[in-house]
Scaffold this motif. Structure first.
Motif, PDB file in Angstrom:
ATOM      1  N   GLN A   1     -12.652   6.770   3.335  1.00 13.68           N
ATOM      2  CA  GLN A   1     -11.945   5.725   4.269  1.00 13.68           C
ATOM      3  C   GLN A   1     -12.128   6.329   5.766  1.00 13.68           C
ATOM      4  OE1 GLN A   1     -10.019   3.612   3.132  1.00 13.68           O
ATOM      5  NE2 GLN A   1     -10.364   4.000   1.021  1.00 13.68           N
TER       6      GLN A   1
ATOM      7  N   VAL B   1      -4.562   5.293   8.296  1.00 14.64           N
ATOM      8  CA  VAL B   1      -3.686   5.334   7.375  1.00 14.64           C
ATOM      9  C   VAL B   1      -4.344   5.642   5.842  1.00 14.64           C
ATOM     10  CG1 VAL B   1      -1.934   4.175   6.019  1.00 14.64           C
ATOM     11  CG2 VAL B   1      -1.925   4.487   8.528  1.00 14.64           C
ATOM     12  N   PRO B   2      -5.199   4.770   5.421  1.00 14.66           N
ATOM     13  CA  PRO B   2      -5.836   4.997   4.199  1.00 14.66           C
ATOM     14  C   PRO B   2      -6.424   6.352   3.883  1.00 14.66           C
ATOM     15  CG  PRO B   2      -6.297   2.938   5.051  1.00 14.66           C
ATOM     16  CD  PRO B   2      -5.628   3.540   6.247  1.00 14.66           C
TER      17      PRO B   2
ATOM     18  N   ALA C   1      -5.760   5.925  -1.487  1.00 14.47           N
ATOM     19  CA  ALA C   1      -5.814   5.308  -0.210  1.00 14.47           C
ATOM     20  C   ALA C   1      -4.745   3.951  -0.283  1.00 14.47           C
ATOM     21  CB  ALA C   1      -7.093   4.460   0.255  1.00 14.47           C
ATOM     22  N   ILE C   2      -4.149   3.821  -1.536  1.00 13.12           N
ATOM     23  CA  ILE C   2      -3.157   2.989  -1.502  1.00 13.12           C
ATOM     24  C   ILE C   2      -1.683   3.556  -1.322  1.00 13.12           C
ATOM     25  CG2 ILE C   2      -1.873   1.252  -3.241  1.00 13.12           C
ATOM     26  CD1 ILE C   2      -4.794   0.958  -4.103  1.00 13.12           C
ATOM     27  N   ALA C   3      -0.794   3.181  -0.732  1.00 12.38           N
ATOM     28  CA  ALA C   3       0.596   3.907  -0.566  1.00 12.38           C
ATOM     29  C   ALA C   3       1.297   3.779  -1.814  1.00 12.38           C
ATOM     30  CB  ALA C   3       1.466   3.061   0.481  1.00 12.38           C
TER      31      ALA C   3
ATOM     32  N   GLU D   1      -4.223  -1.991  11.472  1.00 14.29           N
ATOM     33  CA  GLU D   1      -4.855  -0.989  12.270  1.00 14.29           C
ATOM     34  C   GLU D   1      -6.205  -1.430  13.030  1.00 14.29           C
ATOM     35  OE1 GLU D   1      -5.248   2.580  10.130  1.00 14.29           O
ATOM     36  OE2 GLU D   1      -7.011   3.485  11.575  1.00 14.29           O
TER      37      GLU D   1
ATOM     38  N   SER E   1       6.792   0.877  -0.893  1.00 16.27           N
ATOM     39  CA  SER E   1       5.323   0.895  -1.099  1.00 16.27           C
ATOM     40  C   SER E   1       4.517   0.124  -2.255  1.00 16.27           C
ATOM     41  CB  SER E   1       4.688   2.335  -0.842  1.00 16.27           C
ATOM     42  OG  SER E   1       5.102   3.006  -1.786  1.00 16.27           O
TER      43      SER E   1
END
Lengths: 475, 986
Positions: free
Chosen positions: A134, A138-139, A149-151, B303, B884
């Motif tokens: 990544q 965030v990821p 990488a997924i919440a 982002e 999420s």
């Protein structure tokens, strides 16, 4: 609650799964025989320097950089790369003003910006060959902290809690301390329990004042009044349970007792009067914070906070907390790296080294694993983002970065992996984030392929479908 | 998903129950129920549908495969012949290199499972489909033993038949007070008032229970309660997640749509169609479009520097997986990277479903709410009133400037000489990194950017121009009253580059060389010349003068003729800082024209000799004079322009919706969006019922209709099971999100099918279904645990009683607010921000938490602003989802942090204080106060022992509080509200 005799009083949910995978009917005590193999680590302190510190300015010396300064990189290196900001067509290599020196018996080469970490070189295992998938914060942080990488996935600390089970004591098992800086991009996702039960979630603490939300009684409620109220809650819940007979009620009574014990333990935790001046000085609690020219996005006003957080990490694990995560969000140096990196290094270098030394002198380092790292590294290319009139920083770089571990069975004084002349690609012993996670779990006594939780029909792991234990780290 | 039990345990326990029935009852083996789960859990990982994983060329997910031979050449299954069936030999083998599952696999087959496999082969190895893929038929209702068979409702008959088989008697009916509380929490999510409980208890009419239920079903709070359940599935939140966690201030429109739809009992098929494809319905209403907000709840990564196409595909994948799980109960998402390991969902089929959501683009629609519109109209009318009041003195003043002072001024002033022709754009194309949009210019030929348009974008404006001797072009950067001239955070812009291409007839496009540029004003760091220096990183900007309009002029190297048919293409590039808020292009034939902001209309009047001007033109000119060069006039006009800046804005409320946009879809090889495989068309799953799209190009509407097609074996079952779960604390299918072969089989298959078929037959009515369930004797049973059944049925799978369940996070808060009479019962509206300490809100990047100070902060828990990076701590502590991912089952944990919250959190303490003070203010003796407080919280009177304990508590607290009766009663109320019973359904 007396954990050894509390079986009869435990709620059904706690007996059957609520206490984690490994713990069973013994009231949450870890059964060593039920781990996949013998554990080397029992506790973990994870220092997370958010943003992506520059490996070639801190951990991975690259003299060739200065020779190539101002030159373009061959297409072959940039062709398949994605960057957050820099324009690869016109980007040029940026040299480093840092000087490197050998430290310790092992002769580990480290930058002039981290002399204190240099002083613990023989205790740390430096991995120069980390890589990730990544290139956005965030990821990248989710991958580093939750393995995806997924919440919505559980963080490392939550997996450990699930695997090891909770041991009832006066504090939560998994605590997060944040030196906020410019804010943790993913927020609580980095210490969330994801789809695991919420009791495995990291609990946000502060290192000053009341350590956790609602741990102080409302104003006007004295300790005696609070104590009498908790007693009454227990008594009345007990009366009700004579008619109902629901173990959940027993569990509620215990939870209130534990809550009260947390309330009484909190001031003791926060009270540093028992710490010697030498200890406080070693962490640098009262250091003078240097002024930084032109301000800084994340490192101002935190010299005391970060030092205090490091000391608090030791105090927490001494009191039975299993995982402590320390966040500091100020390491994303797209510009002004030669001003901001020294400032932030000055902020963290001394307290981090002090933490290792302190753990060691107290005999805690042996089975406390310390990790210090971030989500990715930075580019050898200077960042020529559109709109930047001068090139003074580096962009995100996932292909190669550095991270170190200490204690908890880790073999110190060694370097794992190598990168090419510009720290662009790993050339020896690559360690993917999944490999790091597999190794962490291994140190705690788990086979990462077997620590699973079924969610939406699938057995999930911290390491997804990948990960190889890096034997070199501990042998 | 948050389960209260560890999932593997549930599966084992239920499997035990069904196995026990087969083994001991010697019923014939049922393939779907008994064999498929064994194959699926133990064999299909290597011998399943996924070709890449298949070992030994053997597949056991099809009948032919099982009857055929693998690499070894031996037939796996020979019906009726144990000795020839390789499968049986392998699972019973004691040799390490032969045994299946392989010796190094942790999970072994149990003796019971092996016995079942043997009996299955002996009984002829009959094949069948997985139960959940077969359409449910209305089952016949069993006759059960009992005193009054004719009164037994179908639901109870199914449950009782099973209990009879196990020789277990159902639990007795709970008392009315318990039922009043249970129903109130289940149907409206609030505790019943003491009065309503008393009325219900005293109601002797035979249909008292039905009346009580019907009252709750009709309450507007019913929609709130059941909407929250649905929002768990919709992964609803008020922010976008990831780094910026961008607020979604109007997400509540979707939340309120759900509340209204449920209150109106919108049939579930319609409810489904509108959420998945409301935008595609003929003459779709705004409300139907708002419904598509269901899938706008996906997280979005904005982002800076993120790969936009990666995020777009990630969102489409999320929508595909969530649709599959929510409506079909299938882990469709598992097939994103490869064919499903256990269920019949191929990798290609995942992308056929994905194609529906790939053919979709997100859009925001103006959606002013009626209250906002009324507010706007009212504000506008008072604004206009004041506007007129300010115009009047000016109108009276201006004539006094005519003619003398005006002409003096004209004579004394030097005006710009250049005159401009505004160019009428023929087309405007707006390019961003990943988007190309046609824009429509305004009537005055100006072009506006939109709020949120990204940097690194350019406008290409095409104009047909017929002029001779053009010397220069001009851009007016326009600032509307009260608005900024640019889109940057500080209101600035940067014009990175400006260039002009010319094309005559069909000839080649040629670039017109620009010699110079100048502006009426430039910031210190961005001169006019930087707009033509060929460097994208520099540009013309105007900070700090961002509240005014500005002008930049570009000289052509040589004057140009534009014969008829000439097309000019103006390229306006923004690369850093910000875009123009609004701009307009013009051309001139004057040499070295000035860069001035004096408007063209004033210049045109000035060009007329004063005697040829109309009175109106004279007044316009006088107004300009007054505004710029006259002391008294400046005062009057300034007041007007200040007031102009306060013009009320049209409500900004915008609904996040889906719209159709065709794209071609290719398989993402191994789930990687950059590694594209074969093309696929939108289509559904072959294992389910046939797909009958309206046209050759199926869209989301076809998908939605396929999902609610009564032939669909899954949707109705999945939906009734969710509803059942909310009323019993556990689903008939315990794995509420997985009906695949690895999910748990239903505890009461016929009951599930009865409910599913009845649901469809009754027009998919949620309220009718809930009514039927809560009227059943099964629902009305006492929830008191039965120790004699703890070992046999630890999870109450057989429903020999009701379940005692802790209230959900939002409802815990609602109960506190309601019992202390602080609750604001207003339904719907923007989300609220109950106050939080700074250290909690400061951890994310967006640290702004504008605490709600009005009494709206006492609205129900479901209205709390859900910020993904900073979930509201109390909600998370009580197991609310963090949004999420879709949450199918909340956990019900029981932790010290919960205790700390209810004891010490300011809101909860405030509730205790309010209740204590209210009781104290009644001035009765302490025992009466305590009785009343207890009853209002628990819907029952305290027992003698409880009362004694509370009085003793009160007396002790009174002593500790130095005789302060009010404080003692607050402390007592606080204990009552912290009892387990208060936050439990019963």
């Amino acid at each position: 609650m007396d954990t050894a005799t509390g079986i009869g009083g435990l709620a059904l949910t706690q007996l059957l799964g609520g206490e984690g995978l490994m713990a069973a009917t013994a009231g949450g005590l870890i059964q060593p025989g039920r781990l996949h193999h013998a554990a080397k680590a029992k506790r973990c302190i994870y220092i997370y320097l958010e943003g992506g510190p520059s490996q070639m300015d801190l951990y991975d010396p690259k003299p060739v950089l200065n020779q190539l300064d101002g030159q373009a990189l061959p297409d072959s290196l940039t062709k398949n790369m994605r960057f957050a900001f820099l324009s690869k067509e016109s980007a040029r290599v940026m040299g480093s003003p840092r000087t490197f020196k050998k430290h310790g018996q092992c002769g580990m080469e480290l930058s002039d910006l981290i002399p204190h970490i240099g002083s613990i070189a023989d205790d740390i295992c430096l991995i120069r060959s980390m890589h990730t998938d990544q290139f956005n914060h965030v990821p990248g942080q989710l991958l580093m902290n939750t393995g995806s990488a997924i919440a919505g996935r559980p963080s490392i600390g939550s997996w450990l809690g699930y695997g090891l089970g909770t041991a009832a004591k006066n504090l939560p098992d998994f605590v997060t301390l944040v030196a906020v800086g410019r804010g943790v991009p993913g927020g609580s996702a980095s210490w969330s329990s994801g789809f695991l039960p919420s009791k495995y979630s990291g609990v946000l603490f502060r290192s000053e004042g009341a350590p956790v939300l609602n741990v102080e009684s409302p104003s006007g409620v004295t300790d005696a009044m609070q104590h009498r109220s908790i007693e009454a809650v227990g008594e009345l819940n007990g009366l009700r349970n004579q008619f109902i007979g629901d173990p959940e009620i027993e569990s509620r009574i215990s939870a209130y007792e534990l809550a009260y014990r947390m309330q009484t333990a909190a001031p003791e935790l926060m009270d540093l009067s028992g710490e010697s001046k030498a200890t406080l000085d070693m962490y640098g609690l009262d250091r003078n914070e240097p002024k930084i020219e032109g301000g800084n996005r994340g490192g101002v006003g935190l010299f005391g906070t970060f030092a205090r957080n490091c000391l608090m990490a030791r105090r927490l694990i001494e009191r039975g907390v299993r995982v402590v995560k320390l966040f500091h969000a100020s390491w994303d140096h797209h510009s002004r790296i030669d001003v901001e990196l020294p400032h932030n290094c000055a902020l963290v270098d001394q307290p981090i080294a002090a933490l290792i030394k302190d753990l060691k002198q107290r005999g805690l380092l042996e089975d406390t694993l310390v990790v210090c790292g971030s989500e990715f590294g930075r580019t050898a290319l200077g960042e020529n983002r559109p709109g930047f009139k001068t090139v003074t920083g580096r962009d995100h770089h996932p292909n190669a970065f550095s991270l170190w571990l200490a204690g908890g069975g880790v073999k110190g004084g060694q370097i794992i992996g190598e990168t090419d002349d510009i720290a662009w690609n790993v050339t020896k012993d690559p360690v993917h984030v999944h490999d790091l996670h597999a190794t962490l779990l291994h140190l705690f006594g788990f086979d990462h392929t077997k620590l699973t939780y079924r969610f939406q029909g699938r057995d999930f792991r911290l390491t997804d479908v990948a990960g190889n234990v890096v034997q070199k780290i501990f042998t | 998903m948050r389960l209260s039990f560890s999932v593997p345990f549930i599966i084992r326990s239920a499997a035990f129950l069904t196995l026990a029935a087969v083994v001991h009852g010697k019923e014939p083996v049922d393939f779907g129920r008994d064999i498929l789960p064994i194959l699926s859990n133990n064999c299909l990982h290597c011998h399943g549908p996924d070709e890449n994983e298949r070992k030994g060329r053997l597949r056991l997910d099809t009948h032919e495969g099982a009857l055929g031979a693998g690499k070894s050449g031996e037939n796996a299954v020979v019906p009726g012949d144990l000795a020839s069936s390789e499968l049986i030999l392998r699972v019973t083998s004691t040799y390490e290199d032969e045994v299946m599952p392989p010796h190094d696999v942790k999970e072994k087959l149990s003796a019971t499972q092996i016995d079942l496999l043997k009996r299955w082969v002996e009984e002829g190895a009959k094949w069948g489909n997985h139960w959940a893929y077969q359409r449910p038929a209305p089952p016949s209702v069993p006759t059960v033993r009992g005193p009054a068979v004719e009164d037994v409702q179908p639901i109870d008959a199914f449950v009782r038949a099973r209990l009879d088989r196990e020789r277990i008697a159902p639990a007795p009916e709970a008392d009315r007070r318990t039922l009043a509380r249970r129903l109130s929490f289940d149907l409206v999510g609030l505790p019943p008032t003491a009065d309503s409980v008393r009325a219900f208890v005293e109601d002797r009419r035979p249909d008292a229970y039905e009346r009580y239920v019907d009252g709750l079903l009709a309450s507007p709070h019913f929609g709130e309660r059941w909407a929250r359940h649905w929002l768990d599935l919709a992964r609803y939140a008020d922010s976008a997640g990831y780094l910026n966690d961008t607020p979604r201030p109007y997400a509540y429109l979707f939340r309120d749509w759900v509340i209204n739809a449920i209150n109106q009992d919108m049939p579930f098929d319609q409810f489904t169609i509108e959420q998945l494809a409301g935008d595609l319905l003929p003459n779709a209403t705004l409300e139907q479009k708002i419904a598509t907000g269901f899938h706008r709840n996906s997280l979005k990564n904005d982002e800076a520097g993120a790969d936009k196409e990666e995020d777009r595909t990630k969102i489409a994948v999320d929508r595909t997986a969530v649709t599959g799980a929510v409506w079909l109960g299938l882990s469709v998402g598992c097939a994103e990277c490869h064919t499903h390991k256990y269920d019949q969902i191929t990798h290609q089929e995942f992308f056929q479903l994905y194609a529906f959501f790939n053919n979709t683009t997100d859009k925001e629609l103006p959606a002013p709410q009626s209250a906002e519109l009324a507010d706007y109209v009212a504000k506008m009318s008072s604004w206009e009133k004041k506007h007129h009041a300010l115009e009047e003195p000016l109108a009276a003043y201006l004539p006094s400037l005519l003619p003398d002072r005006l002409s003096e001024w004209e004579k004394a002033t030097s005006f710009p000489t250049a005159r401009w022709t505004v160019l009428k754009p023929k087309g405007v194309t707006f390019f961003t990194e990943d988007d190309e949009t046609e824009l429509t210019p305004a009537a005055d030929h100006s072009i506006a950017s939109r709020p949120g348009d990204p940097l690194k974008s350019r406008f290409v404006v095409e104009a047909q121009v017929t002029m001779r001797g053009v010397t220069a072009f001009r851009i007016e950067a326009l600032a509307d009253p009260g608005k900024f001239v640019g889109q940057s955070r500080r209101g600035d812009f940067a014009l990175s580059e400006f260039s002009v291409m010319m094309q005559v007839a069909q000839g080649p496009q040629e670039k017109l060389p620009l010699a110079s540029a100048r502006a009426d004003f430039a910031s210190k760091t961005g001169s006019a010349l930087e707009a033509i220096d060929g460097n994208l990183n520099t540009g013309w900007s105007v900070g700090p003068q961002v509240n005014e309009s500005h002008t930049i002029v570009f000289d052509l190297k040589t004057p140009q003729d534009f014969p008829e048919g000439t097309r000019l293409f103006f390229e306006v590039v923004h690369y850093a800082t910000g875009l123009f808020s609004r701009f307009r292009l013009s051309a001139t034939t004057h040499l070295k024209p000035e860069a001035t902001t004096l408007s063209d209309s004033i210049l045109a009047i000035l060009d007329l000799p004063s005697e040829r001007r109309t009175q109106d033109q004279q007044l316009q000119l006088a107004r300009h004079f007054a505004a710029t060069a006259d002391v008294e006039g400046k005062k009057l006009t300034q007041a007007i322009s200040e007031h102009d800046g306060k013009k009320p804005a049209y409500p900004k409320t915008k609904a996040a919706v889906l719209t159709a946009e065709p794209r071609s879809t290719r398989i993402h090889v191994r789930g990687d969006f950059r590694n594209l495989g074969d093309s696929v068309e939108p289509n559904t799953l072959a294992v389910l019922h046939p797909f009958k799209p309206r046209t050759e190009k199926p869209d989301r509407l076809d998908l939605a209709r396929w999902i609610v097609d009564p032939a669909n074996p899954l949707t109705a079952r999945v939906t009734v099971n969710y509803i059942w779960k909310h009323l019993f604390g556990r689903g008939i299918v315990a794995t509420v999100e997985d009906y695949g072969t690895r999910g748990e089989p239903p505890s009461h298959p016929e009951l599930l099918d009865y409910l599913a078929t009845t649901f469809v037959r009754d027009g998919w009515s949620r309220k009718k279904l809930i009514r039927e369930i809560v009227l059943s004797a099964t629902y009305r049973q006492s929830s008191v645990p039965r120790p004699e059944l703890m070992d046999r049925d630890p999870f109450n799978t057989l429903l020999a009683r009701q379940n005692r369940v802790r209230l959900e996070a939002e409802v815990v808060r609602d109960a506190f607010l309601s019992s202390s009479d602080l609750l604001n019962r207003q339904v719907g509206g923007p989300s609220i921000y109950p106050p939080l300490p700074g250290f909690v809100t400061a951890v994310g990047r967006d640290k702004d938490w504008p605490a709600t100070e009005t009494d709206e902060r006492y609205k129900r828990g479901l209205y709390i602003h859900l910020r993904r990076n900073i979930p509201y701590p109390m909600l998370l502590t009580f197991d609310a989802p963090d949004s999420s991912a879709a949450c199918f089952q909340r956990e019900r944990s029981n932790t010290p942090l919960q205790a700390l919250t209810l004891l010490n959190d300011p809101v909860f303490y405030e509730c205790s204080q309010k209740l204590g003070e209210t009781l104290f203010a009644k001035g009765k003796d302490r025992e009466s106060q305590i009785r009343e407080g207890f009853e209002s919280c628990m819907s029952r009177e305290p027992s003698a022992a409880e009362l004694k304990a509370l009085i003793s508590l009160y007396d002790d607290q009174l002593a500790l509080a130095q005789g302060d009766n009010r404080a003692a009663m607050v402390a007592t109320a606080r204990v009552i509200m912290n009892l387990d019973e208060f936050i439990t359904r019963e």
